[in-house]
Motif scaffolding. Structure first.
Motif, PDB file in Angstrom:
ATOM      1  N   GLN A 160       0.804  -1.217   0.000  1.00 14.91           N
ATOM      2  CA  GLN A 160       0.000   0.000   0.000  1.00 14.91           C
ATOM      3  C   GLN A 160       0.839   1.269   0.000  1.00 14.91           C
ATOM      4  OE1 GLN A 160      -3.340  -0.254   2.606  1.00 14.91           O
ATOM      5  NE2 GLN A 160      -3.526   1.962   2.850  1.00 14.91           N
ATOM      6  N   GLY A 161       2.042   1.216   0.566  1.00 15.15           N
ATOM      7  CA  GLY A 161       2.862   2.418   0.613  1.00 15.15           C
ATOM      8  C   GLY A 161       4.098   2.270   1.467  1.00 15.15           C
ATOM      9  N   VAL A 162       4.480   3.369   2.106  1.00 10.52           N
ATOM     10  CA  VAL A 162       5.708   3.446   2.888  1.00 10.52           C
ATOM     11  C   VAL A 162       5.409   4.149   4.207  1.00 10.52           C
ATOM     12  CG1 VAL A 162       8.050   4.394   2.966  1.00 10.52           C
ATOM     13  CG2 VAL A 162       7.124   3.558   0.806  1.00 10.52           C
ATOM     14  N   ALA A 163       6.015   3.668   5.288  1.00  9.04           N
ATOM     15  CA  ALA A 163       5.870   4.321   6.590  1.00  9.04           C
ATOM     16  C   ALA A 163       7.252   4.569   7.173  1.00  9.04           C
ATOM     17  CB  ALA A 163       5.044   3.458   7.541  1.00  9.04           C
ATOM     18  N   VAL A 164       7.463   5.781   7.684  1.00 10.08           N
ATOM     19  CA  VAL A 164       8.742   6.158   8.292  1.00 10.08           C
ATOM     20  C   VAL A 164       8.468   6.728   9.678  1.00 10.08           C
ATOM     21  CG1 VAL A 164      10.811   7.582   8.090  1.00 10.08           C
ATOM     22  CG2 VAL A 164       9.715   6.672   6.017  1.00 10.08           C
ATOM     23  N   ALA A 165       9.205   6.245  10.670  1.00 13.03           N
ATOM     24  CA  ALA A 165       9.064   6.727  12.051  1.00 13.03           C
ATOM     25  C   ALA A 165      10.451   7.076  12.582  1.00 13.03           C
ATOM     26  CB  ALA A 165       8.410   5.663  12.934  1.00 13.03           C
ATOM     27  N   VAL A 166      10.572   8.230  13.247  1.00 10.89           N
ATOM     28  CA  VAL A 166      11.880   8.746  13.671  1.00 10.89           C
ATOM     29  C   VAL A 166      12.065   8.574  15.171  1.00 10.89           C
ATOM     30  CG1 VAL A 166      13.381  10.762  13.721  1.00 10.89           C
ATOM     31  CG2 VAL A 166      11.818  10.417  11.791  1.00 10.89           C
ATOM     32  N   GLU A 167      13.130   7.901  15.533  1.00  9.07           N
ATOM     33  CA  GLU A 167      13.478   7.754  16.948  1.00  9.07           C
ATOM     34  C   GLU A 167      14.432   8.849  17.402  1.00  9.07           C
ATOM     35  OE1 GLU A 167      16.595   5.064  18.863  1.00  9.07           O
ATOM     36  OE2 GLU A 167      14.792   3.804  18.934  1.00  9.07           O
ATOM     37  N   GLN A 168      15.304   9.281  16.495  1.00  8.80           N
ATOM     38  CA  GLN A 168      16.312  10.284  16.851  1.00  8.80           C
ATOM     39  C   GLN A 168      16.706  11.071  15.611  1.00  8.80           C
ATOM     40  OE1 GLN A 168      19.814   8.867  19.150  1.00  8.80           O
ATOM     41  NE2 GLN A 168      21.048   9.863  17.589  1.00  8.80           N
ATOM     42  N   GLY A 169      16.859  12.394  15.755  1.00 14.50           N
ATOM     43  CA  GLY A 169      17.298  13.217  14.636  1.00 14.50           C
ATOM     44  C   GLY A 169      16.151  13.705  13.782  1.00 14.50           C
ATOM     45  N   THR A 170      16.468  14.037  12.541  1.00 14.14           N
ATOM     46  CA  THR A 170      15.497  14.574  11.586  1.00 14.14           C
ATOM     47  C   THR A 170      15.582  13.784  10.289  1.00 14.14           C
ATOM     48  OG1 THR A 170      15.743  16.783  12.527  1.00 14.14           O
ATOM     49  CG2 THR A 170      14.746  16.639  10.349  1.00 14.14           C
ATOM     50  N   VAL A 171      14.427  13.501   9.717  1.00 15.07           N
ATOM     51  CA  VAL A 171      14.367  12.700   8.498  1.00 15.07           C
ATOM     52  C   VAL A 171      13.448  13.388   7.493  1.00 15.07           C
ATOM     53  CG1 VAL A 171      13.593  10.514   7.494  1.00 15.07           C
ATOM     54  CG2 VAL A 171      14.809  10.517   9.672  1.00 15.07           C
ATOM     55  N   GLN A 172      13.889  13.453   6.241  1.00 11.73           N
ATOM     56  CA  GLN A 172      13.052  13.997   5.171  1.00 11.73           C
ATOM     57  C   GLN A 172      12.531  12.848   4.325  1.00 11.73           C
ATOM     58  OE1 GLN A 172      14.197  17.575   2.824  1.00 11.73           O
ATOM     59  NE2 GLN A 172      13.951  16.261   1.041  1.00 11.73           N
TER      60      GLN A 172
END
Length: 324
Positions: A195-207
């Protein structure tokens, strides 16, 4: 009646053929075209020979003169070579073009490569060349390539948790289908599904760039989650406690407000067989809970206690979830 090309045109053609052949073997069609050109006229063969000799002369040239030098010793060349000194300007351009091509080719070559996957029985941890670490969930696959100006990873299947070593001169780029995740140094989880993509951030910054017209790039901070749903053409944003991000690394997947359709895809990976939801409304239902990734069958059996579903199995091994 044939018309012979001017000498300057033949020299340019010879330079072009020489440059192409320096870049690597020609394909059969290209080699056939070269041989045809070579045999069309004796001047063609002579011009190409001159190019080869001039290239060989480069090995004889001394370093450029310094201001302190009183004189420069030039290499001795044959009489035959002296007759094409008029080609030096053209040859200089040729050498520059070849040098740029070879330099570009060298710069474009990966300095480090790794292809890896995790089987259905255990997680896999990868230690990369720069100290970064990637943990692969069951069934995940990655292709790693480092270049002189960037680090690239393709997540071709499943889910992975990344701990990226900081390097401002070499951004860390993860391609997940059409989407691209860009970081310098951080810790985050990436999940790929049908269906797609999921991104979760534990530390820092993500684009996160969904890579699809109409879906804007997302800049995620600590605890933020972006779920790109290509089927519906939207991005869902939410937040998670950092201790739940990549929780599957401990063997226990914790999920909050996840659709049953997405959860079915997770179960498919852990069960190693398709889990299908036979009703669109049922697939859209949101569910929270936890799943032992090493015992997914136990969760499947308990699912009717959480939702109004009934479970059936087909002869080919597929699991069907239907409204009860």
């Amino acid at each position: 009646m044939s018309v012979e090309a001017p000498a300057s045109a033949i020299e340019e053609q010879a330079a072009q053929w020489f440059s192409r052949r320096q870049d690597g073997p020609l394909d059969p069609a290209g080699e056939a075209a070269f041989q045809t050109w070579l045999q069309q006229n004796e001047a063609h063969a002579n011009a190409y020979d001159d190019m080869q000799l001039l290239w060989a002369d480069c090995d004889l040239l001394t370093r450029p003169a310094l201001e302190s030098d009183k004189f420069v010793v030039l290499p001795v060349v044959s009489a035959r070579r002296s007759r094409f000194r008029s080609m030096l300007t053209l040859a200089a351009a040729l050498l520059l073009a070849i040098g740029m091509a070879l330099g570009t080719s060298w710069y474009a070559q990966p300095t480090y490569q790794l292809n890896a996957s995790a089987d259905q029985q255990q997680l896999r941890t990868l230690q990369l060349q720069d100290g970064s670490e990637v943990v692969l969930n069951l069934g995940a696959q990655v292709h790693v390539r480092y270049f002189r100006d960037r680090r690239e990873v393709e997540l071709s299947a499943g889910e992975a948790f990344f701990s990226v070593s900081p390097d401002a001169t070499k951004p860390f780029l993860i391609s997940v289908g059409d989407a691209e995740v860009r970081v310098v140094g951080t810790r985050f989880n990436v999940r790929r599904s049908d269906q797609g993509v999921a991104v979760a951030v534990e530390q820092g910054t993500v684009q996160v760039d969904p890579g699809t017209q109409g879906l804007a790039p997302q800049l995620l901070q600590v605890g933020e989650v972006a779920e790109v749903d290509y089927r519906r053409g939207l991005v869902r944003n939410s937040e998670l406690p950092t201790n739940e991000i990549g929780s599957w690394r401990t063997g226990m997947l914790i999920f909050r407000d996840r659709s049953l359709g997405e959860l079915a895809q997770e179960l498919s990976r852990y069960l190693d067989r398709p889990v299908l939801v036979g009703d669109a409304q049922l697939a859209a239902k949101r569910v929270s809970g936890s799943l032992d990734i090493h015992q997914p069958e136990l969760f499947l059996q308990a699912l009717p206690l959480l939702l109004p579903v009934q479970i059936s199995r087909t002869d080919d091994g597929r699991v069907m979830l239907q409204p009860r």
